[in-house]
Design a protein around this motif. Structure first.
Motif: not given
Ligand SMILES: Nc1ncnc2c1ncn2[C@@H]1O[C@H](COP(=O)(O)OP(=O)(O)OP(=O)(O)O)[C@@H](O)[C@H]1O
Ligand SMILES: Nc1ncnc2c1ncn2[C@@H]1O[C@H](COP(=O)(O)OP(=O)(O)OP(=O)(O)O)[C@@H](O)[C@H]1O
Ligand SMILES: [Mg+2]
Ligand SMILES: [Mg+2]
Lengths: 283, 293, 243
Positions: A268, C14, C16, C24, C26, C45-52, C61, C101, C211
């Motif tokens: 990942q 990240f 790439l 990127i 994050a 918000k979506s993409g804020a970096g929570k899952s990261t 990661y 998720q 959310h």
């Molecule tokens: N494996 C990865 N490789 C490259 N970029 C990544 C990777 N995982 C996440 N990102 C980027 O990091 C940023 C944060 O992503 P993340 O998945 O943490 O968002 P999120 O807050 O969990 O959103 P959601 O609520 O939609 O799940 C995004 O811009 C995403 O594109």
């Protein structure tokens, strides 16, 4: 964590190197991923692997991925003494409490270690099985060499393993030459784990098998691992296999280790350009 | 020198020249030092074909002196044609005494049998061996079998015993049962019947094995442990002669020959001719008999 | 209350390589503490970096810089950002569980097995483990005919319930849950919330991404808000909405 636990490794590999042909002083310096080759430009020697180092812990499953020719098979074959290393050290906790480089032992001791403490499943069943012997005889070979000299126990164990691997026990006394590829592979796995060795190597066990048989073989390996907690090193160029079976992964390219990490992290969040290419071609 | 009047020529004492004898003796000593190990040697030409007992002759002729008493048997018999010719030849070349009496002999050369009578520490048994390599049946290549011996890698011979048991219900093989000598080398030094195999272990005499065609010498020195390969639950067994008696002596505890007469009748006679002679003359030579468990 | 987790100056970028070298950002300089026994919410918000952030804590990661110190049951402290792989594996086996998720179940393993496996590894008998798994499925109203089917064929909500059952039964010291109630109806949602509250009562600390305001309000003691990879203020939510 604490220092104590760091000494708990089962297998410690340092600087492991294998060169085919005549190396020169700069063979290692002039090969590797940055030179995009494993062939020494001066002598033509093949640096199959160079300076590989990692620790394997009890109960862990370590994956080795890399493209064809990257040195995956060479690596496990060195660890299984099928080939002689050009350099490096391998310590094995089960031998002298990990104080001796097992690569430097006599052939007789290596054979003892191989028979008692290791198992190997080769990509080609012909390398791991003797087709002049019956399926049961092949499993018996591993058990005999590990010190079981009781025909009743040998047949009991062979029958149990073949049942576990879904090879009809009725065919125990036939030679595996007449078996399908998937069955041969499962006999090979039965043989490799027959004496419950603490360490088993799998080299591309599923390539060349059709998909449903692949699934069976993978399920079998997983089950064996869970039930007996054997440590395993799994070689594959198929990241799907690596994802399903392994905890940690090493990525090889042109004989060098370009990346290592937890398998989910490698898949990942790959750090190296080459690994990203591998992973992107999976998805 | 030994004079051969018939051809008016003379030979070295013991036929073989001294330098070659020295080499064979040295190889013999090495064989004694490494019980069960196959020592390669020169195997010089003999006036008989290879495969007809040249290995035995090499050993006998390098060991023998004028004061020795020689006995030669072929499949238990002192009187067979082969035994007679070899005896005459050695006697001519070594100018020694010869005997049929097992107890009197100092050197016994034999093919396919160990005498029933217990041998003593004054005696050497020389066996003629056609194929000394126990692993040949499971591995074709000499380089590999040598490596297998070197590393004590005996898995294949064990598997072949296992497979024989699975197929035939016994690890039985005709003659030449595989043995482990001094807990190290596996060998099948001579195609002797299983009946004789236990007598190789912890004997008082020296056993020497010469394979002339294959150019190998092996030895089992006195008091060396020799174990037939066996499983914990499938044991080594000697030939059974249950309920069978020798039709000449009435004795039952010896290795028997089966003899058929013209009308399809069958009778048994003790194979070891000197042992049989002694029994019929009322003697009871000392014997070590293995009993199947 | 003792500190369980101390995240300090965490950065994640990240790189790439395909197509072209691209970076990127994050996570940027994220620092916070988590107490033992609390449920900490993570919003944004979506993409804020929570899952990261969550995956960095689980080491799926690899953090670019910064530290993630976890206080272990044995009294030691492990910096998950840099710890050797086998150490992280051992923490995952015994003290930290990640409920993603999406369900990443091993193919061809029935739902009951997926869930009871973790218990069996920790020494429970087959019957005992299977019994606990069944009880959990019942509470989450997972239809009984699915129990012995393969989860890869399940609907999103069904997979989620298998995932949560597995997380809950593994009884970790730290549970990371990403959107546990996203595709569930109200009744099942409440069942999940009840189960997570029970887990908290038995001593588990939970880091929760959601959310859903209802889930957030019912569960969280405190809440962190992420914006473009950076932490805003930490809000205690329990006080704002009290039943
Ligand atoms: N494996 C990865 N490789 C490259 N970029 C990544 C990777 N995982 C996440 N990102 C980027 O990091 C940023 C944060 O992503 P993340 O998945 O943490 O968002 P999120 O807050 O969990 O959103 P959601 O609520 O939609 O799940 C995004 O811009 C995403 O594109
Ligand atoms: N006996 C040999 N002599 C010379 N070169 C060899 C020998 N064996 C392997 N090599 C070379 O060593 C390199 C590594 O080979 P290896 O078999 O380990 O690759 P691999 O990663 O297992 O590949 P694959 O995925 O195709 O099985 C290759 O370049 C190969 O050509
Ligand atoms: Mg290969
Ligand atoms: Mg997310």
């Amino acid at each position: 964590m604490n220092h104590q636990e760091d000494q708990n490794w089962l297998l410690r590999v340092r600087g492991l190197t294998k060169i085919f042909g005549q190396p020169c002083d700069s063979s290692i310096a002039q090969t590797g991923p940055e030179h995009a080759t494993n062939i020494c430009p001066e002598t033509g020697a093949v640096v199959a692997i160079a300076d590989i180092g990692f620790d394997l812990y009890p109960g862990e499953v370590l994956g080795i991925v890399g493209e064809s020719g990257s040195g995956k098979s060479t690596l496990v074959q060195l660890l299984h003494f099928d080939q002689e290393a050009s350099g490096g050290r391998v310590l094995f906790q089960e031998v002298d409490q990990g104080r001796t480089n097992i690569l430097a032992l006599s052939n007789q001791r290596k054979r003892f270690i191989k028979n008692h403490l290791m198992g190997m499943v080769y990509q080609n069943p012909r390398d791991g099985l003797n087709f002049n012997f019956t399926a049961g005889g092949n499993i018996a070979e591993k058990l005999l060499m590990a010190g079981t000299f009781h025909v009743g126990k040998i047949r009991g164990r062979a029958g149990y393993l073949l049942t576990q691997t879904e090879v009809p026990v009725l065919r125990m006394d036939e030679t595996p030459a007449s078996f399908s590829g998937g069955m041969q592979q499962r006999v090979q796995i039965s043989k490799a784990v027959a004496n419950n060795p603490p360490l088993v190597f799998f080299d591309e066990v599923t390539s060349g098998l059709d998909v449903s048989v692949q699934a069976k073989v993978l399920d079998l390996i997983r089950k064996l691992q869970q039930e007996s907690g054997i440590s395993m090193i799994v070689v594959s160029h198929d990241l799907g296999v690596i994802r399903m079976l392994t905890d940690r992964t090493i990525v090889l390219k042109h004989g060098r280790m370009v990346e290592h990490g937890l398998t989910d992290q490698i898949l990942q969040d790959p750090q190296h350009a080459y690994t990203q290419l591998l992973v992107s071609s999976l998805l | 020198m030994v004079a051969a009047t018939k051809f008016q020529s003379s030979y070295h004492y013991g036929f073989i020249d001294e330098a070659t004898k020295k080499e064979i003796r040295r190889k013999t000593l090495k064989a004694v030092c490494i019980p069960g190990y196959q020592v390669p040697y020169s195997s010089p030409e003999m006036p008989i074909s290879r495969g007809w007992g040249t290995g035995g002759l090499h050993l006998t002729l390098t060991l023998i002196g004028k004061s020795d008493v020689l006995k030669i048997i072929d499949q238990g018999s002192d009187a067979s044609v082969n035994a007679c010719h070899l005896r005459r030849f050695v006697q001519m070349m070594a100018d020694c005494a010869v005997t049929f009496d097992t107890a009197q002999a100092t050197i016994i050369q034999s093919r396919h049998r160990v005498p029933e009578e217990i041998l003593t520490n004054r005696q050497i048994l020389v066996l003629q061996v056609p194929q000394p390599e126990v692993l040949r049946g499971v591995e074709r290549f000499e380089a590999r079998t040598r490596q297998m011996h070197g590393e004590a890698d005996y898995s294949k011979i064990w598997v072949s015993l296992y497979e024989a048991y699975v197929r035939f219900g016994a690890t039985m093989r005709g003659s030449g049962y595989p043995i482990k000598v001094n807990r190290r080398y596996i060998t099948t030094p001579s195609p002797i019947p299983r009946w004789d195999t236990p007598n190789l272990s912890m004997a008082h005499c020296l056993y020497l094995f010469g394979a002339g065609r294959e150019k190998r010498i092996q030895a089992i020195p006195p008091h060396t442990p020799v174990e037939p390969l066996e499983f914990e639950d499938v044991k080594f067994r000697v030939e059974e002669f249950a309920g069978i008696r020798c039709s000449v002596s009435g004795e039952s505890r010896a290795f028997m020959d089966e003899i058929f007469n013209g009308e399809g009748h069958r009778r048994h006679v003790i194979n070891d001719s000197n042992f049989l002679d002694k029994l019929t003359s009322g003697e009871r030579p000392p014997q070590r008999v293995f009993v199947n468990s | 209350m003792a500190t369980l987790l101390k995240v300090a100056n965490l950065h994640k970028e990240f790189t790439l390589f395909i197509p072209g070298a691209k970076k990127i950002r994050a996570l940027e300089n994220v620092s916070f503490d988590m107490e033992e026994g609390e449920i900490l919410g993570l919003t944004g918000k979506s993409g804020a970096g929570k899952s990261t952030l969550m995956k960095c804590i689980y080491r799926t990661y690899l953090p670019t810089s910064g530290s993630i110190r976890m206080h272990l049951a044995n009294g030691g402290v492990s910096n998950i950002a840099h710890a050797p792989e086998h150490e992280v594996l051992s923490i995952r086996r015994t003290e930290m569980h990640y409920c993603s998720q999406f369900l990443h179940a091993i193919p061809r393993v029935p739902a009951l097995e997926v869930v009871s496996e973790g218990l069996r590894v920790r020494g429970y008998s087959r019957e005992d483990a299977s019994g606990q798994a069944q009880k959990c499925f019942e509470r989450l109203a997972l239809p009984e005919e699915l129990w012995n089917a393969y989860p890869s064929t399940f609907s999103g909500g069904e997979q989620q319930r298998v995932n949560i059952s597995r997380a809950v039964l593994s009884r970790p010291r730290l549970l990371l849950v990403d959107e546990p109630t996203a595709s569930l109806d109200l009744k099942t949602k409440d069942a999940v919330i009840d189960i997570l509250l029970e887990l908290k009562a038995s001593g588990t600390s939970i880091l929760l991404i959601t959310h859903d305001a209802h889930t957030l309000n019912r569960l969280c003691d405190r809440c962190l808000h992420l914006e473009n990879g950076a932490l805003r203020n930490a809000v205690p939510v329990r006080n704002t909405e009290k039943v």
